[in-house]
Scaffold this motif. Structure first.
Motif, PDB file in Angstrom:
ATOM      1  N   PRO A  37     -15.839  18.530 -31.206  1.00 34.57           N
ATOM      2  CA  PRO A  37     -14.915  19.004 -32.249  1.00 34.57           C
ATOM      3  C   PRO A  37     -13.585  19.483 -31.680  1.00 34.57           C
ATOM      4  O   PRO A  37     -13.439  19.761 -30.487  1.00 34.57           O
ATOM      5  CB  PRO A  37     -15.677  20.180 -32.865  1.00 34.57           C
ATOM      6  N   LYS A  38     -12.600  19.588 -32.575  1.00 38.73           N
ATOM      7  CA  LYS A  38     -11.340  20.207 -32.211  1.00 38.73           C
ATOM      8  C   LYS A  38     -11.554  21.709 -31.996  1.00 38.73           C
ATOM      9  O   LYS A  38     -12.417  22.324 -32.631  1.00 38.73           O
ATOM     10  CB  LYS A  38     -10.300  20.000 -33.318  1.00 38.73           C
ATOM     11  N   ILE A  42     -13.825  25.081 -33.819  1.00 41.15           N
ATOM     12  CA  ILE A  42     -14.733  25.996 -33.122  1.00 41.15           C
ATOM     13  C   ILE A  42     -14.314  27.437 -33.383  1.00 41.15           C
ATOM     14  O   ILE A  42     -15.143  28.314 -33.665  1.00 41.15           O
ATOM     15  CB  ILE A  42     -14.729  25.702 -31.611  1.00 41.15           C
ATOM     16  N   ASP A  43     -12.995  27.686 -33.309  1.00 40.84           N
ATOM     17  CA  ASP A  43     -12.477  29.044 -33.471  1.00 40.84           C
ATOM     18  C   ASP A  43     -12.601  29.540 -34.905  1.00 40.84           C
ATOM     19  O   ASP A  43     -12.839  30.742 -35.127  1.00 40.84           O
ATOM     20  CB  ASP A  43     -11.007  29.093 -33.051  1.00 40.84           C
ATOM     21  N   TYR A 116     -11.744  11.393 -28.746  1.00 43.26           N
ATOM     22  CA  TYR A 116     -11.283  12.568 -29.498  1.00 43.26           C
ATOM     23  C   TYR A 116     -11.955  13.816 -28.938  1.00 43.26           C
ATOM     24  O   TYR A 116     -13.083  13.733 -28.437  1.00 43.26           O
ATOM     25  CB  TYR A 116     -11.680  12.421 -30.982  1.00 43.26           C
ATOM     26  N   PRO A 117     -11.329  14.994 -29.142  1.00 41.38           N
ATOM     27  CA  PRO A 117      -9.983  15.154 -29.692  1.00 41.38           C
ATOM     28  C   PRO A 117      -8.904  15.204 -28.611  1.00 41.38           C
ATOM     29  O   PRO A 117      -7.739  15.045 -28.900  1.00 41.38           O
ATOM     30  CB  PRO A 117     -10.070  16.495 -30.415  1.00 41.38           C
ATOM     31  N   ALA A 122     -10.897  17.214 -20.798  1.00 42.31           N
ATOM     32  CA  ALA A 122     -10.731  18.324 -21.738  1.00 42.31           C
ATOM     33  C   ALA A 122     -11.435  19.563 -21.183  1.00 42.31           C
ATOM     34  O   ALA A 122     -12.492  19.477 -20.556  1.00 42.31           O
ATOM     35  CB  ALA A 122     -11.320  17.953 -23.094  1.00 42.31           C
ATOM     36  N   ASN A 123     -10.862  20.701 -21.436  1.00 43.48           N
ATOM     37  CA  ASN A 123     -11.411  21.955 -20.911  1.00 43.48           C
ATOM     38  C   ASN A 123     -12.470  22.499 -21.870  1.00 43.48           C
ATOM     39  O   ASN A 123     -12.311  23.551 -22.484  1.00 43.48           O
ATOM     40  CB  ASN A 123     -10.288  22.982 -20.715  1.00 43.48           C
ATOM     41  N   ASP A 124     -13.565  21.744 -22.015  1.00 44.95           N
ATOM     42  CA  ASP A 124     -14.613  22.151 -22.950  1.00 44.95           C
ATOM     43  C   ASP A 124     -15.983  22.242 -22.304  1.00 44.95           C
ATOM     44  O   ASP A 124     -17.000  22.396 -22.998  1.00 44.95           O
ATOM     45  CB  ASP A 124     -14.656  21.188 -24.146  1.00 44.95           C
TER      46      ASP A 124
END
Length: 419
Positions: A37-38, A42-43, A116-117, A122-124
């Motif tokens: 997810p974007k 999440i936030d 995506y995204p 990506a820092n996830d």
């Protein structure tokens, strides 16, 4: 002996049919899944009612008719009431496999936003190899299982560039190790299909690199869906300078080098057909990409009008067919209209902006909207017929029930226009 001769005849007939046509599937924006997810989702998680309410608010803020509002199917994360947009990637993959069982699919083209995204890197906390297997490879496994030799020629999109240049390099390196994918490490490249005299040369653009080298503004549409002039928007405090991330800025004139490469490549190509594709659109009725369209038309439309048979893009999460008669950039042009094919519905879906569509029809005589379908998952199939000298494009969708069932929409034909 009679059976052997019959087999030879059948093979000869099949070869003759294939030699007369070059056929391929075109799909874009397929790299979305709720498991990735974007950050904003999440936030600030939303339940289904809140998610749909936010979609409605965005719809109205963009001055779209409320009676045309719709939304993508909703996905609820297991064990929660948290909602987001569902993905159609596996459904489109199944539908394309069904199509290619009984139709000629010699190869495929992928129109960007493959991840995506935020692209790779990506820092996830998620593994990039798994990310690319999940988002790029897995939805297309039905295609590769039935045709292990099928190759997909991929382009980069803005989401592929989102995090870093390292992320772009990770994706191109991953594709280099895949038997069923191809992407040049510099992001733009050309390739040929067919035999001399009955061939096509494709020019694959990194349109994000091209746009990142430009200075332009995002200008919202007026209340009635018309484009505002820059002076008016600046005076009203509504024009926002497009923000280019530092890592996206072209290095050592690489954007200009790409433009020169395209112009020279199209001009000198000896292929019968010449097709250009990239992620970003030239025209569309999606309602949010028109500023980019203005810039990209300025950069590449003159060359396309002179030398190309079609331009294919994704970026808008719908299916569209438009054309440009080239009269604005080449007033003395007497070639057939340039077909503009948008096939960006391979995992996400989006509506269109009908007031903008009506405005563009009135404001730009060179532009023509031929067909579109919004709030759908789907792809395009394109055929170059050497006998009729026609380019055919057919659009296919698959239902929201995620069955992967194939639904034929419309087919259209254009005259061969390159020299």
């Amino acid at each position: 002996m009679k059976i052997f001769n019959l087999v030879l005849l059948l093979v000869s007939v099949l070869f003759s049919v294939n030699a007369k046509t070059i056929s391929f599937i075109a799909f874009g924006d397929g790299g979305y899944h709720p498991d990735y997810p974007k950050q904003k989702h999440i936030d600030k998680p939303k339940n289904e009612a809140q998610f749909i309410a936010a979609e409605k608010a965005d719809w109205l803020e963009e001055h779209r008719p409320m009676e045309e509002f719709d939304h993508a199917p909703i996905y609820i994360y297991p064990g929660t009431n948290i909602a987001t947009e569902d993905t159609g990637a596996s459904s489109v993959g199944k539908a394309m496999a069904t199509f290619c069982q009984s139709n000629d699919c010699q190869f495929g083209i992928q129109l960007g936003d493959n991840i995506y995204p935020d692209g790779a890197d990506a820092n996830d906390g998620k593994d990039d190899q798994k990310r690319m297997n999940d988002l790029i490879l897995k939805p297309l496994l039905p295609l590769f299982q039935q045709d292990p030799e099928l190759v997909i020629y991929s382009a980069l999109g803005n989401h592929d560039w989102k995090t870093s240049r390292k992320g772009v390099a990770l994706q191109t390196a991953w594709m280099a190790k895949q038997a069923n994918f191809y992407m040049d490490k510099q992001g733009y490249y050309s390739f040929k299909q067919g035999t001399p005299g009955q061939d096509v040369e494709f020019f694959v653009l990194d349109t994000n690199m091209l746009l990142s080298g430009q200075h332009y503004y995002e200008i919202p549409l007026s209340n009635n869906g018309e484009e505002q002039g820059l002076a008016t928007a600046l005076a009203n405090g509504q024009a926002e300078l497009e923000q280019i991330e530092r890592h996206e800025e072209p290095l050592n004139g690489e954007d200009h080098k790409q433009l020169a490469w395209l112009a020279e490549g199209l001009r000198s190509s000896t292929a019968k057909w010449k097709i250009v594709y990239g992620h970003h659109i030239l025209w569309s009725i999606g309602g949010t990409k028109y500023d980019e369209g203005h810039v990209l038309r300025r950069l590449i439309l003159p060359e396309l009008c002179l030398y190309a048979d079609a331009y294919i893009a994704g970026h808008e999460h719908d299916l569209e067919l438009l054309s440009d008669d080239c009269s604005r950039v080449l007033p003395a042009n007497n070639k057939p209209k340039l077909p503009l094919i948008i096939s960006g519905a391979a995992s996400k879906m989006r509506g269109v902006h009908t007031p903008l569509a009506h405005y563009q029809e009135k404001r730009y005589p060179e532009y023509d909207l031929i067909w579109n379908k919004a709030f759908t998952w789907g792809f395009a199939h394109i055929e170059l017929n050497h006998q009729t000298d026609k380019l055919g494009v057919s659009f296919y969708t698959t239902p929201n029930d995620k069955s992967g069932r194939l639904v034929k929409e419309k087919a259209f034909y254009f005259d061969h226009r390159s020299d």
